[in-house]
Design a protein around this motif. Structure first.
Motif, PDB file in Angstrom:
ATOM      1  N   HIS A   1       6.870   3.588  -6.431  1.00 15.86           N
ATOM      2  CA  HIS A   1       6.084   2.661  -7.259  1.00 15.86           C
ATOM      3  C   HIS A   1       7.027   1.721  -8.017  1.00 15.86           C
ATOM      4  CE1 HIS A   1       3.549   1.241 -10.575  1.00 15.86           C
ATOM      5  NE2 HIS A   1       2.496   1.583  -9.853  1.00 15.86           N
ATOM      6  N   ALA A   2       8.055   2.290  -8.643  1.00 15.51           N
ATOM      7  CA  ALA A   2       9.019   1.486  -9.406  1.00 15.51           C
ATOM      8  C   ALA A   2       9.795   0.531  -8.494  1.00 15.51           C
ATOM      9  CB  ALA A   2       9.984   2.403 -10.163  1.00 15.51           C
ATOM     10  N   LEU A   3      10.137   1.005  -7.286  1.00 14.09           N
ATOM     11  CA  LEU A   3      10.851   0.155  -6.342  1.00 14.09           C
ATOM     12  C   LEU A   3       9.991  -1.031  -5.925  1.00 14.09           C
ATOM     13  CD1 LEU A   3      13.226  -0.456  -4.431  1.00 14.09           C
ATOM     14  CD2 LEU A   3      12.119   1.027  -2.741  1.00 14.09           C
TER      15      LEU A   3
ATOM     16  N   PRO B   1       2.179  -2.474  -6.212  1.00 13.57           N
ATOM     17  CA  PRO B   1       1.860  -1.257  -5.454  1.00 13.57           C
ATOM     18  C   PRO B   1       0.440  -0.787  -5.735  1.00 13.57           C
ATOM     19  CG  PRO B   1       3.243  -0.730  -7.348  1.00 13.57           C
ATOM     20  CD  PRO B   1       3.047  -2.213  -7.369  1.00 13.57           C
ATOM     21  N   VAL B   2      -0.265  -0.405  -4.690  1.00 14.35           N
ATOM     22  CA  VAL B   2      -1.602   0.179  -4.823  1.00 14.35           C
ATOM     23  C   VAL B   2      -1.565   1.531  -4.122  1.00 14.35           C
ATOM     24  CG1 VAL B   2      -4.044  -0.039  -4.252  1.00 14.35           C
ATOM     25  CG2 VAL B   2      -2.729  -2.069  -4.925  1.00 14.35           C
TER      26      VAL B   2
ATOM     27  N   GLU C   1       0.874  -1.171   0.000  1.00 14.44           N
ATOM     28  CA  GLU C   1       0.000   0.000   0.000  1.00 14.44           C
ATOM     29  C   GLU C   1       0.914   1.225   0.000  1.00 14.44           C
ATOM     30  OE1 GLU C   1      -4.266   0.591   2.307  1.00 14.44           O
ATOM     31  OE2 GLU C   1      -2.511   0.032   3.495  1.00 14.44           O
ATOM     32  N   VAL C   2       0.870   2.018  -1.071  1.00 13.72           N
ATOM     33  CA  VAL C   2       1.728   3.201  -1.207  1.00 13.72           C
ATOM     34  C   VAL C   2       0.894   4.421  -0.832  1.00 13.72           C
ATOM     35  CG1 VAL C   2       3.112   4.595  -2.786  1.00 13.72           C
ATOM     36  CG2 VAL C   2       3.105   2.102  -3.006  1.00 13.72           C
ATOM     37  N   ILE C   3       1.305   5.092   0.259  1.00 18.55           N
ATOM     38  CA  ILE C   3       0.489   6.163   0.816  1.00 18.55           C
ATOM     39  C   ILE C   3       1.112   7.515   0.499  1.00 18.55           C
ATOM     40  CG2 ILE C   3      -0.576   7.119   2.883  1.00 18.55           C
ATOM     41  CD1 ILE C   3       0.670   3.625   3.151  1.00 18.55           C
ATOM     42  N   ARG C   4       0.356   8.323  -0.177  1.00 16.71           N
ATOM     43  CA  ARG C   4       0.814   9.658  -0.568  1.00 16.71           C
ATOM     44  C   ARG C   4       0.352  10.684   0.456  1.00 16.71           C
ATOM     45  NH1 ARG C   4       0.410  11.950  -6.686  1.00 16.71           N
ATOM     46  NH2 ARG C   4       1.746  13.777  -6.409  1.00 16.71           N
TER      47      ARG C   4
ATOM     48  N   GLU D   1       7.429  12.758  -8.154  1.00 15.27           N
ATOM     49  CA  GLU D   1       8.717  12.081  -8.357  1.00 15.27           C
ATOM     50  C   GLU D   1       8.942  11.012  -7.279  1.00 15.27           C
ATOM     51  OE1 GLU D   1      13.517  13.044  -8.699  1.00 15.27           O
ATOM     52  OE2 GLU D   1      12.164  14.558  -7.901  1.00 15.27           O
ATOM     53  N   THR D   2       8.645  11.359  -6.026  1.00 14.32           N
ATOM     54  CA  THR D   2       8.787  10.390  -4.936  1.00 14.32           C
ATOM     55  C   THR D   2       7.831   9.226  -5.133  1.00 14.32           C
ATOM     56  OG1 THR D   2       9.486  12.116  -3.384  1.00 14.32           O
ATOM     57  CG2 THR D   2       8.600  10.091  -2.429  1.00 14.32           C
ATOM     58  N   LEU D   3       6.593   9.528  -5.485  1.00 13.41           N
ATOM     59  CA  LEU D   3       5.592   8.487  -5.709  1.00 13.41           C
ATOM     60  C   LEU D   3       6.033   7.546  -6.832  1.00 13.41           C
ATOM     61  CD1 LEU D   3       2.650   7.712  -4.735  1.00 13.41           C
ATOM     62  CD2 LEU D   3       1.893   8.823  -6.835  1.00 13.41           C
TER      63      LEU D   3
END
Length: 284
Positions: free
Chosen positions: A169-171, A179-180, A153-156, A163-165
């Protein structure tokens, strides 16, 4: 950022050693930090055992497992994390603990480094605000067991940059995960939905509606869950469940999210689930 080669991981416990495992397996150099040498070596032993299982299942060769383990560097000094392009914090689910770690990392790391938290409920925006790089702070919520579970779960946060997101995501994809992206809110999606379910299951036991075994059997046989909510609570840790419910109650301002009194009493008694060998069930 696309060419990330070195990451730091804060905490060698269940989540931290799992994140180190999948990162090393993906070819990254991993700087694994903990305040306690014993915890570091216990975490490394867990990584070795889990990689041995992957070798036995022919998911890794012996050589690949040895190479992955050689990429993990253990340290009890935060100064050793300076080469990391990204640091993932996997410490206790308490804002006071995490914010202190983020302040220290912010002072220590180069300006371009990204700070990620494996938090399962705490506000990324609030964590970012204790740093001077809020655009480079993000949530990466892995799931246990990390080497097996697919989701991140990728939390913005409010100030997290695109750029960080994109980099995170790529990592996550590089680590073999899906990644969601979700926005920053108490409990995000996973625990905002899961923890009230566990809490209500605990109320069903407390109020004598059914035994823990019966509650779990309803979900396994009737809802096709791989395990019942109380078995899952024991697996997560009842103390973690209580902490998350309190974050939900505070963040969403609704008393329905207050932790079930039975859960609180069990935590007070030291019955934390699998890790203490007693929770809703007893473990040998």
């Amino acid at each position: 950022m696309a060419g990330i080669r070195t990451i730091g991981v804060i905490g060698a416990g269940t989540m931290g050693n799992g994140i180190a495992h999948v990162s090393a397996r993906a070819g990254l150099r991993v700087l694994l930090y903990d305040v306690d040498n014993t915890a570091l070596y216990r975490g490394l032993d867990t990584i070795r055992a889990n990689m041995a299982r992957e070798v036995a299942k022919q998911k890794l060769t012996v050589e690949e497992a040895e190479e992955a383990r050689s990429r993990i560097v253990l340290t009890t000094s935060l100064d050793d994390l300076v080469p990391a392009e990204l640091v993932i914090e996997a410490a206790t689910e308490r804002f006071a603990v995490k914010s202190e770690i983020f302040r220290g990392l912010d002072r220590l790391l180069p300006a371009g480094a990204v700070l990620a938290s494996n938090t399962s409920s705490i506000s990324i925006t609030k964590l970012a605000a204790v740093t001077k790089r809020p655009g480079q702070v993000i949530g990466m919520h892995f799931f246990n067991p990390v080497p097996v579970m697919q989701l991140v779960e990728v939390i913005r946060g409010l100030q997290t940059t695109q750029e960080t997101l994109d980099m995170v995501h790529a990592l996550a994809v590089r680590l073999g995960k899906t990644p969601v992206e979700v926005n920053d809110a108490a409990g995000f999606v996973s625990n905002r939905v899961l923890m009230p379910l566990i809490n209500e299951a605990a109320y069903a036991v407390m109020e004598g509606v059914a035994t823990a075994e019966a509650v779990d059997k309803v979900f396994v046989l009737g809802m096709a869950h791989p395990m019942g909510p109380l078995t899952l609570a024991d697996f997560i840790g009842l103390d973690v469940c209580v902490d998350i419910m309190r974050v939900l109650a505070e963040g969403l301002g609704d008393p329905k999210y207050n932790p079930c009194p039975l859960l609180v009493r069990m935590v007070d008694a030291g019955w934390l689930g699998r890790k203490s060998r007693r929770g809703f069930y007893t473990y040998s």
